[in-house]
Scaffold this motif. Structure first.
Motif, PDB file in Angstrom:
ATOM      1  N   LEU A   1       0.708  -0.808   0.047  1.00 40.81           N
ATOM      2  CA  LEU A   1       0.525  -0.788  -0.428  1.00 40.81           C
ATOM      3  C   LEU A   1       0.987   1.355   0.353  1.00 40.81           C
ATOM      4  CD1 LEU A   1      -2.642  -1.213   2.497  1.00 40.81           C
ATOM      5  CD2 LEU A   1      -2.678  -0.971   0.034  1.00 40.81           C
ATOM      6  N   PHE A   2       0.531   2.386   0.122  1.00 36.19           N
ATOM      7  CA  PHE A   2       1.208   3.701  -0.223  1.00 36.19           C
ATOM      8  C   PHE A   2      -0.102   4.431   0.900  1.00 36.19           C
ATOM      9  CE2 PHE A   2       0.795   2.666  -4.811  1.00 36.19           C
ATOM     10  CZ  PHE A   2       1.508   2.795  -5.011  1.00 36.19           C
ATOM     11  N   PRO A   3       1.051   4.625   2.272  1.00 33.37           N
ATOM     12  CA  PRO A   3       1.152   4.930   3.419  1.00 33.37           C
ATOM     13  C   PRO A   3       0.557   6.193   3.848  1.00 33.37           C
ATOM     14  CG  PRO A   3       2.942   3.625   3.485  1.00 33.37           C
ATOM     15  CD  PRO A   3       2.749   3.331   2.301  1.00 33.37           C
ATOM     16  N   ALA A   4       1.854   6.836   2.932  1.00 35.00           N
ATOM     17  CA  ALA A   4       1.074   8.517   2.434  1.00 35.00           C
ATOM     18  C   ALA A   4      -0.033   8.890   1.508  1.00 35.00           C
ATOM     19  CB  ALA A   4       2.012   9.551   1.996  1.00 35.00           C
ATOM     20  N   LEU A   5      -0.664   7.999   1.222  1.00 31.20           N
ATOM     21  CA  LEU A   5      -2.184   8.293   0.485  1.00 31.20           C
ATOM     22  C   LEU A   5      -3.214   8.307   1.511  1.00 31.20           C
ATOM     23  CD1 LEU A   5      -1.652   7.013  -3.143  1.00 31.20           C
ATOM     24  CD2 LEU A   5      -1.353   9.298  -2.167  1.00 31.20           C
ATOM     25  N   THR A   6      -4.577   8.766   1.120  1.00 33.11           N
ATOM     26  CA  THR A   6      -5.637   8.362   1.541  1.00 33.11           C
ATOM     27  C   THR A   6      -6.095   6.519   2.006  1.00 33.11           C
ATOM     28  OG1 THR A   6      -7.296   9.141   0.501  1.00 33.11           O
ATOM     29  CG2 THR A   6      -6.319  10.506   1.438  1.00 33.11           C
ATOM     30  N   VAL A   7      -7.054   5.997   2.767  1.00 34.18           N
ATOM     31  CA  VAL A   7      -7.842   4.356   2.136  1.00 34.18           C
ATOM     32  C   VAL A   7      -8.275   4.854   0.450  1.00 34.18           C
ATOM     33  CG1 VAL A   7      -9.533   3.398   3.056  1.00 34.18           C
ATOM     34  CG2 VAL A   7      -7.528   4.358   4.565  1.00 34.18           C
ATOM     35  N   LEU A   8      -9.030   6.204  -0.016  1.00 31.03           N
ATOM     36  CA  LEU A   8      -9.561   5.926  -0.584  1.00 31.03           C
ATOM     37  C   LEU A   8      -8.406   6.107  -1.854  1.00 31.03           C
ATOM     38  CD1 LEU A   8     -12.154   6.607  -2.479  1.00 31.03           C
ATOM     39  CD2 LEU A   8     -12.591   8.797  -1.758  1.00 31.03           C
ATOM     40  N   GLU A   9      -7.469   6.859  -1.950  1.00 30.25           N
ATOM     41  CA  GLU A   9      -6.761   6.895  -3.116  1.00 30.25           C
ATOM     42  C   GLU A   9      -6.230   5.491  -3.215  1.00 30.25           C
ATOM     43  OE1 GLU A   9      -5.802  11.497  -2.307  1.00 30.25           O
ATOM     44  OE2 GLU A   9      -4.401  10.247  -0.912  1.00 30.25           O
ATOM     45  N   ASN A  10      -5.716   5.130  -2.218  1.00 29.25           N
ATOM     46  CA  ASN A  10      -5.288   3.881  -2.102  1.00 29.25           C
ATOM     47  C   ASN A  10      -6.354   3.029  -2.999  1.00 29.25           C
ATOM     48  OD1 ASN A  10      -2.347   2.786  -0.894  1.00 29.25           O
ATOM     49  ND2 ASN A  10      -3.136   3.926   0.410  1.00 29.25           N
ATOM     50  N   VAL A  11      -7.295   3.181  -2.649  1.00 28.94           N
ATOM     51  CA  VAL A  11      -8.147   2.280  -3.667  1.00 28.94           C
ATOM     52  C   VAL A  11      -8.199   2.273  -4.799  1.00 28.94           C
ATOM     53  CG1 VAL A  11     -10.349   1.319  -3.760  1.00 28.94           C
ATOM     54  CG2 VAL A  11      -9.280   1.080  -1.366  1.00 28.94           C
ATOM     55  N   MET A  12      -8.475   3.766  -5.689  1.00 24.73           N
ATOM     56  CA  MET A  12      -8.308   3.627  -6.166  1.00 24.73           C
ATOM     57  C   MET A  12      -7.143   3.455  -7.665  1.00 24.73           C
ATOM     58  SD  MET A  12      -9.809   8.385  -5.941  1.00 24.73           S
ATOM     59  CE  MET A  12      -9.732   8.224  -7.628  1.00 24.73           C
ATOM     60  N   VAL A  13      -5.979   3.874  -6.491  1.00 21.77           N
ATOM     61  CA  VAL A  13      -4.867   3.371  -7.728  1.00 21.77           C
ATOM     62  C   VAL A  13      -5.249   1.807  -8.488  1.00 21.77           C
ATOM     63  CG1 VAL A  13      -2.192   1.658  -7.198  1.00 21.77           C
ATOM     64  CG2 VAL A  13      -3.030   3.610  -5.451  1.00 21.77           C
ATOM     65  N   GLY A  14      -6.102   1.241  -7.471  1.00 18.10           N
ATOM     66  CA  GLY A  14      -6.846  -0.473  -8.506  1.00 18.10           C
ATOM     67  C   GLY A  14      -7.552   0.205  -9.439  1.00 18.10           C
ATOM     68  N   ALA A  15      -8.290   0.829  -9.210  1.00 20.12           N
ATOM     69  CA  ALA A  15     -10.008   1.044 -10.228  1.00 20.12           C
ATOM     70  C   ALA A  15      -9.231   1.916 -11.163  1.00 20.12           C
ATOM     71  CB  ALA A  15     -10.511   2.322  -9.647  1.00 20.12           C
ATOM     72  N   HIS A  16      -7.910   2.551 -11.435  1.00 22.64           N
ATOM     73  CA  HIS A  16      -7.541   3.231 -12.493  1.00 22.64           C
ATOM     74  C   HIS A  16      -6.473   2.046 -13.654  1.00 22.64           C
ATOM     75  CE1 HIS A  16      -7.805   7.288 -11.827  1.00 22.64           C
ATOM     76  NE2 HIS A  16      -7.478   7.468 -10.168  1.00 22.64           N
ATOM     77  N   THR A  17      -6.274   0.800 -12.953  1.00 22.81           N
ATOM     78  CA  THR A  17      -6.484  -0.524 -13.648  1.00 22.81           C
ATOM     79  C   THR A  17      -7.052  -0.605 -15.267  1.00 22.81           C
ATOM     80  OG1 THR A  17      -7.059  -2.330 -12.933  1.00 22.81           O
ATOM     81  CG2 THR A  17      -4.646  -1.617 -12.485  1.00 22.81           C
ATOM     82  N   ASN A  18      -8.371  -0.172 -14.454  1.00 22.28           N
ATOM     83  CA  ASN A  18      -9.550   0.104 -15.780  1.00 22.28           C
ATOM     84  C   ASN A  18      -9.888   1.387 -16.931  1.00 22.28           C
ATOM     85  OD1 ASN A  18      -9.689  -2.358 -16.250  1.00 22.28           O
ATOM     86  ND2 ASN A  18     -11.204  -3.510 -14.277  1.00 22.28           N
TER      87      ASN A  18
END
Length: 260
Positions: free
Chosen positions: A96-113
């Motif tokens: 995970l990316f510790p400095a990003l928010t919980v939501l931003e970490n999830v959005m990392v996965g969403a951007h693959t699509n």
């Protein structure tokens, strides 16, 4: 299910062999995973479980064999395209990316699509309607995993069990059909392991997923699996439902421990 070649098969692994120099990590491994089931790979350390995961997610190139997923020949696909056809993975160690928010970490996965890449999204280049759509989608995933109240908090400092659920949420954001879980109970307490088992079943049902699980916690494996593939020295030595596997003499001798 162990029936091969049926219409219900999502993942078909056939005669996979992986060599590292003179070492054979996978030796003609074959098994299938049916749509909607939780299939677990078990075996001693060095049996080849994570190596198989690395083949499915295209981190390793098998020496021979085939891997078919939902009509796609995975071994002919570039690694970066795996997520787009519906395969997502978590790792033994949190990524995970510790400095990003919980939501931003999830959005990392969403951007693959998404059509807007992660780097452009973080720099706010070419975002807008798509980012709003992804934010809404990711908040809904967090709500369904009981993490919605943490959406705007940085990931750093959250309890380990919560971070595990966050990693699930990020994997789910890519809208997978198949979720590969590599020792998700690693580092959890006994109570957290029990909760994790329930979570895996819940996300399978809620998100219409198929799950391929590598895990050493046998109580959890036996409780949540529909099918279990037992490996030793890169080979499959048994396959079947938990009731069959726990009583298989070869499995007891090789992995579960010979009776006293």
């Amino acid at each position: 299910m162990s029936t091969e070649g049926t219409a219900g098969t999502l993942l078909d692994v056939r005669d996979i062999e992986v060599r590292f120099g003179g070492v054979i990590a996978l030796d003609g491994l074959s098994f299938t995973v049916a749509r909607g089931e939780i299939c677990s790979l078990i075996g001693p350390n060095g049996a080849g479980k994570t190596t198989l995961f690395n083949c499915v997610s295209r981190l390793y190139e098998p020496s021979s064999g085939s891997i078919s997923f939902d009509g796609h020949d995975l071994l002919r696909m570039a690694p970066h395209k795996i997520a787009r056809v519906g395969v997502a993975r978590t790792f033994q160690n949190l990524a995970l990316f510790p400095a990003l928010t919980v939501l931003e970490n999830v959005m990392v996965g969403a951007h693959t699509n998404g059509s807007v890449g992660f780097a452009r999204a973080m720099l706010r280049i070419g975002v807008g309607a798509e980012e709003r759509r992804l934010r809404t989608k990711c908040r809904e995933i967090l709500d369904r995993l009981s993490l919605g109240h943490l959406a705007d908090r940085p990931a750093i400092g959250l309890p380990f069990g919560t971070l595990k659920r966050l990693e699930f949420a990020r994997a789910l954001a890519s809208t997978p059909k198949l979720l590969l879980l590599d020792e998700p109970a690693n580092g959890l307490t006994h109570g957290e392991v029990d909760e994790l088992g329930e979570t895996i079943r819940e996300i399978r049902d809620q998100f219409d997923l198929t799950v391929l699980l590598v895990e050493h916690h046998m109580a959890m494996v036996m409780a949540i699996s529909d099918d279990i593939v037992v490996m030793e020295f890169g080979r499959k030595i048994a396959e079947g439902p938990p009731s069959q596997i726990r009583n298989d003499p070869k499995v007891i001798e090789a992995y579960l421990g010979a009776p006293a």
